[in-house]
Design a protein around this motif. Structure first.
Motif, PDB file in Angstrom:
ATOM      1  N   UNK A  41       0.911  -1.320  -0.175  1.00 24.25           N
ATOM      2  CA  UNK A  41      -0.080   0.030   0.099  1.00 24.25           C
ATOM      3  C   UNK A  41       0.898   1.280   0.033  1.00 24.25           C
ATOM      4  N   UNK A  42       1.817   1.129   0.746  1.00 22.00           N
ATOM      5  CA  UNK A  42       2.700   2.413   0.824  1.00 22.00           C
ATOM      6  C   UNK A  42       3.429   2.621  -0.408  1.00 22.00           C
ATOM      7  N   UNK A  43       4.094   1.473  -1.037  1.00 19.39           N
ATOM      8  CA  UNK A  43       4.707   1.787  -2.359  1.00 19.39           C
ATOM      9  C   UNK A  43       3.938   2.113  -3.300  1.00 19.39           C
ATOM     10  N   UNK A  44       2.731   1.617  -3.474  1.00 19.79           N
ATOM     11  CA  UNK A  44       1.611   1.819  -4.629  1.00 19.79           C
ATOM     12  C   UNK A  44       1.024   3.259  -4.287  1.00 19.79           C
ATOM     13  N   UNK A  45       0.699   3.597  -3.169  1.00 19.84           N
ATOM     14  CA  UNK A  45      -0.096   4.645  -2.854  1.00 19.84           C
ATOM     15  C   UNK A  45       0.665   5.968  -2.323  1.00 19.84           C
ATOM     16  N   UNK A  46       1.800   5.675  -1.884  1.00 22.37           N
ATOM     17  CA  UNK A  46       2.511   6.913  -0.944  1.00 22.37           C
ATOM     18  C   UNK A  46       2.418   6.537   0.534  1.00 22.37           C
ATOM     19  N   UNK A  47       3.055   7.388   1.289  1.00 22.98           N
ATOM     20  CA  UNK A  47       2.901   7.200   2.831  1.00 22.98           C
ATOM     21  C   UNK A  47       1.440   7.787   3.355  1.00 22.98           C
ATOM     22  N   UNK A  48       0.927   8.562   2.967  1.00 25.25           N
ATOM     23  CA  UNK A  48      -0.254   9.006   3.585  1.00 25.25           C
ATOM     24  C   UNK A  48      -1.423   7.991   3.317  1.00 25.25           C
ATOM     25  N   UNK A  49      -1.836   7.931   2.300  1.00 25.21           N
ATOM     26  CA  UNK A  49      -2.759   6.779   1.869  1.00 25.21           C
ATOM     27  C   UNK A  49      -2.114   5.511   2.093  1.00 25.21           C
ATOM     28  N   UNK A  50      -0.969   5.032   1.965  1.00 25.89           N
ATOM     29  CA  UNK A  50      -0.758   3.654   2.353  1.00 25.89           C
ATOM     30  C   UNK A  50      -0.775   3.449   3.866  1.00 25.89           C
ATOM     31  N   UNK A  51      -0.440   4.467   4.773  1.00 23.31           N
ATOM     32  CA  UNK A  51      -0.696   4.244   6.013  1.00 23.31           C
ATOM     33  C   UNK A  51      -1.861   4.189   6.648  1.00 23.31           C
ATOM     34  N   UNK A  52      -2.702   5.111   5.741  1.00 22.70           N
ATOM     35  CA  UNK A  52      -4.293   4.874   6.327  1.00 22.70           C
ATOM     36  C   UNK A  52      -5.055   3.546   5.984  1.00 22.70           C
TER      37      UNK A  52
END
Length: 98
Positions: A41-52
């Protein structure tokens, strides 16, 4: 944001190699495991959305949920979740297009 993404992925890899073997990987009720899900999720969508997404997945982990196959959602599902009509990928994740 690339540095933040790198640091988050490094922490997940460290957890998977150091702590996860001692905690028991066979106990995970989901496929992919929460750490695999978070890394994707973090590598696909970045840290903000991936963390959520990762936090929502970890909250589901408990005796009240049966588990099973739970992949990282696709771009359309992410757009529906965050209420954005059009999304595009940039270096730091997804952003709204005007």
């Amino acid at each position: 944001m690339r540095i933040v993404t790198f640091c988050m992925l490094f922490c997940i890899k460290a957890y998977r190699s150091i702590l996860s073997p001692h905690l028991g990987m066979a106990k995970c009720r989901f496929y992919p495991s929460c750490s695999e899900y978070a890394a994707e999720a973090i590598s696909k969508y970045g840290p903000l959305i991936g963390l959520r997404l990762s936090a929502a997945r970890i909250v589901k982990c408990g005796p009240w949920h049966e588990g099973g196959f739970d992949p990282v959602p696709g771009r359309d599902e992410i757009a529906a979740m965050f209420g954005r009509k059009y999304l595009t990928k940039n270096r730091s994740g997804l952003r709204k297009v005007r």
